[in-house]
Design a protein around this motif. Structure first.
Motif, PDB file in Angstrom:
ATOM      1  N   SER A  85       0.835  -1.211   0.000  1.00  0.00           N
ATOM      2  CA  SER A  85       0.000   0.000   0.000  1.00  0.00           C
ATOM      3  C   SER A  85       0.865   1.255   0.000  1.00  0.00           C
ATOM      4  O   SER A  85       0.493   2.275  -0.593  1.00  0.00           O
ATOM      5  N   THR A  86       2.042   1.184   0.617  1.00  0.00           N
ATOM      6  CA  THR A  86       2.965   2.324   0.610  1.00  0.00           C
ATOM      7  C   THR A  86       3.444   2.601  -0.809  1.00  0.00           C
ATOM      8  O   THR A  86       3.416   3.740  -1.275  1.00  0.00           O
ATOM      9  N   LYS A  87       3.858   1.559  -1.504  1.00  0.00           N
ATOM     10  CA  LYS A  87       4.326   1.731  -2.884  1.00  0.00           C
ATOM     11  C   LYS A  87       3.211   2.215  -3.797  1.00  0.00           C
ATOM     12  O   LYS A  87       3.440   3.053  -4.675  1.00  0.00           O
ATOM     13  N   GLU A  88       2.006   1.706  -3.597  1.00  0.00           N
ATOM     14  CA  GLU A  88       0.862   2.151  -4.409  1.00  0.00           C
ATOM     15  C   GLU A  88       0.593   3.638  -4.214  1.00  0.00           C
ATOM     16  O   GLU A  88       0.379   4.374  -5.172  1.00  0.00           O
ATOM     17  N   LEU A  89       0.606   4.082  -2.959  1.00  0.00           N
ATOM     18  CA  LEU A  89       0.349   5.488  -2.668  1.00  0.00           C
ATOM     19  C   LEU A  89       1.454   6.379  -3.225  1.00  0.00           C
ATOM     20  O   LEU A  89       1.175   7.412  -3.858  1.00  0.00           O
ATOM     21  N   LEU A  90       2.705   5.990  -3.030  1.00  0.00           N
ATOM     22  CA  LEU A  90       3.818   6.769  -3.577  1.00  0.00           C
ATOM     23  C   LEU A  90       3.771   6.818  -5.098  1.00  0.00           C
ATOM     24  O   LEU A  90       4.011   7.868  -5.709  1.00  0.00           O
ATOM     25  N   SER A  91       3.455   5.694  -5.738  1.00  0.00           N
ATOM     26  CA  SER A  91       3.364   5.649  -7.206  1.00  0.00           C
ATOM     27  C   SER A  91       2.243   6.538  -7.716  1.00  0.00           C
ATOM     28  O   SER A  91       2.408   7.257  -8.704  1.00  0.00           O
ATOM     29  N   LYS A  92       1.104   6.478  -7.043  1.00  0.00           N
ATOM     30  CA  LYS A  92      -0.065   7.283  -7.443  1.00  0.00           C
ATOM     31  C   LYS A  92       0.301   8.765  -7.549  1.00  0.00           C
ATOM     32  O   LYS A  92      -0.182   9.465  -8.436  1.00  0.00           O
ATOM     33  N   TRP A  93       1.160   9.241  -6.652  1.00  0.00           N
ATOM     34  CA  TRP A  93       1.504  10.659  -6.610  1.00  0.00           C
ATOM     35  C   TRP A  93       2.886  10.947  -7.206  1.00  0.00           C
ATOM     36  O   TRP A  93       3.410  12.048  -7.062  1.00  0.00           O
ATOM     37  N   GLY A  94       3.491   9.972  -7.883  1.00  0.00           N
ATOM     38  CA  GLY A  94       4.763  10.195  -8.562  1.00  0.00           C
ATOM     39  C   GLY A  94       5.946  10.402  -7.631  1.00  0.00           C
ATOM     40  O   GLY A  94       6.891  11.120  -7.980  1.00  0.00           O
ATOM     41  N   LEU A  95       5.937   9.742  -6.477  1.00  0.00           N
ATOM     42  CA  LEU A  95       7.017   9.929  -5.506  1.00  0.00           C
ATOM     43  C   LEU A  95       7.872   8.690  -5.272  1.00  0.00           C
ATOM     44  O   LEU A  95       8.913   8.776  -4.621  1.00  0.00           O
ATOM     45  N   LEU A  96       7.474   7.552  -5.782  1.00  0.00           N
ATOM     46  CA  LEU A  96       8.182   6.301  -5.488  1.00  0.00           C
ATOM     47  C   LEU A  96       9.660   6.362  -5.867  1.00  0.00           C
ATOM     48  O   LEU A  96      10.517   5.855  -5.144  1.00  0.00           O
ATOM     49  N   GLN A  97       9.987   7.007  -6.981  1.00  0.00           N
ATOM     50  CA  GLN A  97      11.373   7.034  -7.456  1.00  0.00           C
ATOM     51  C   GLN A  97      12.332   7.754  -6.515  1.00  0.00           C
ATOM     52  O   GLN A  97      13.543   7.603  -6.623  1.00  0.00           O
ATOM     53  N   TYR A  98      11.815   8.516  -5.561  1.00  0.00           N
ATOM     54  CA  TYR A  98      12.679   9.250  -4.634  1.00  0.00           C
ATOM     55  C   TYR A  98      13.158   8.401  -3.454  1.00  0.00           C
ATOM     56  O   TYR A  98      13.997   8.847  -2.685  1.00  0.00           O
ATOM     57  N   PHE A  99      12.636   7.194  -3.321  1.00  0.00           N
ATOM     58  CA  PHE A  99      12.938   6.395  -2.135  1.00  0.00           C
ATOM     59  C   PHE A  99      13.868   5.227  -2.439  1.00  0.00           C
ATOM     60  O   PHE A  99      13.657   4.471  -3.376  1.00  0.00           O
ATOM     61  N   ASP A 100      14.899   5.115  -1.606  1.00  0.00           N
ATOM     62  CA  ASP A 100      15.886   4.051  -1.733  1.00  0.00           C
ATOM     63  C   ASP A 100      15.407   2.756  -1.082  1.00  0.00           C
ATOM     64  O   ASP A 100      15.778   1.677  -1.528  1.00  0.00           O
ATOM     65  N   GLU A 101      14.606   2.879  -0.026  1.00  0.00           N
ATOM     66  CA  GLU A 101      14.117   1.690   0.658  1.00  0.00           C
ATOM     67  C   GLU A 101      12.893   2.044   1.498  1.00  0.00           C
ATOM     68  O   GLU A 101      12.793   3.145   2.031  1.00  0.00           O
ATOM     69  N   ILE A 102      12.000   1.074   1.601  1.00  0.00           N
ATOM     70  CA  ILE A 102      10.808   1.191   2.437  1.00  0.00           C
ATOM     71  C   ILE A 102      10.808   0.011   3.395  1.00  0.00           C
ATOM     72  O   ILE A 102      10.945  -1.134   2.960  1.00  0.00           O
ATOM     73  N   VAL A 103      10.668   0.302   4.683  1.00  0.00           N
ATOM     74  CA  VAL A 103      10.582  -0.763   5.673  1.00  0.00           C
ATOM     75  C   VAL A 103       9.196  -0.705   6.310  1.00  0.00           C
ATOM     76  O   VAL A 103       8.792   0.321   6.845  1.00  0.00           O
TER      77      VAL A 103
END
Length: 192
Positions: free
Chosen positions: A102-120
């Motif tokens: 759900s974190t990746k989905e939300l970040l992708s929806k708003w075009g922010l996923l590419q800024y993150f090196d890792e999600i825990v």
């Protein structure tokens, strides 16, 4: 600049959805509405503490999560200015109580996923939930992080424990090295 971020209430403006979900559950549990200002104050501590304070049975926990997830996905935009901060950093990582999916989905929806090196996500990655230091220690050891940014004490307590500086977002009631209300260009200089 290497930053550890909380997600809900720090990157995304999820408190309107969280508050609306909590108010609905409170009304289901007690048959009456709740003072929204007081409810938000308790939710900024933890939802568990809010449930206890307002006398809501843990039997309503799944209902709360269900309502909150649906509302958050429908309309929880990122805070203004966040993209510029993320783009200016060398490393961005997240520790969140959400699932990784759900974190990746939300970040992708708003075009922010590419800024993150890792999600825990403690639930997905086997770490205890915040304020336990496990996930923070892992990320700090791996990336040599400088700052943690969060909106609740439980976001910043483990950061202090592993030697990071702390930035409180929209919460003057918690201990932090820096308190901010908005993401502005001058924040980049303050975090260097």
């Amino acid at each position: 600049m290497k930053l550890l971020w909380d997600l809900d209430g720090t990157i995304f403006d999820t408190y309107p959805a969280i508050l609306e979900s909590f108010c609905a559950v409170h009304e289901e549990a007690h048959g009456r509405s709740v003072d929204k200002v007081e409810a938000l104050r308790w939710l900024k501590k933890t939802s568990k503490e809010a449930f206890k304070y307002f006398g809501i049975s843990e039997d309503y926990r799944e209902r709360f999560k269900e309502l909150d997830h649906a509302r958050a996905e429908a309309g929880s935009p990122p805070f203004e200015g966040i993209k510029a901060i993320l783009a200016a950093t060398d490393v961005n990582v997240i520790v969140t109580h959400r699932t990784k999916l759900s974190t990746k989905e939300l970040l992708s929806k708003w075009g922010l996923l590419q800024y993150f090196d890792e999600i825990v996500s403690p639930d997905d990655d086997g770490y205890p939930r915040k304020p336990d230091v496990g996930a923070y220690r892992y990320l700090h050891d791996k990336y040599n992080l400088d700052w943690a940014i969060g909106d609740r004490a439980l976001d910043l307590i483990p950061a202090k424990a592993v030697g990071m500086k702390t930035c409180a977002f929209q919460n003057a009631d918690i201990e932090a090295d820096l308190h901010i209300e908005k993401y502005t260009d001058d924040l980049i200089e303050k975090l260097k």
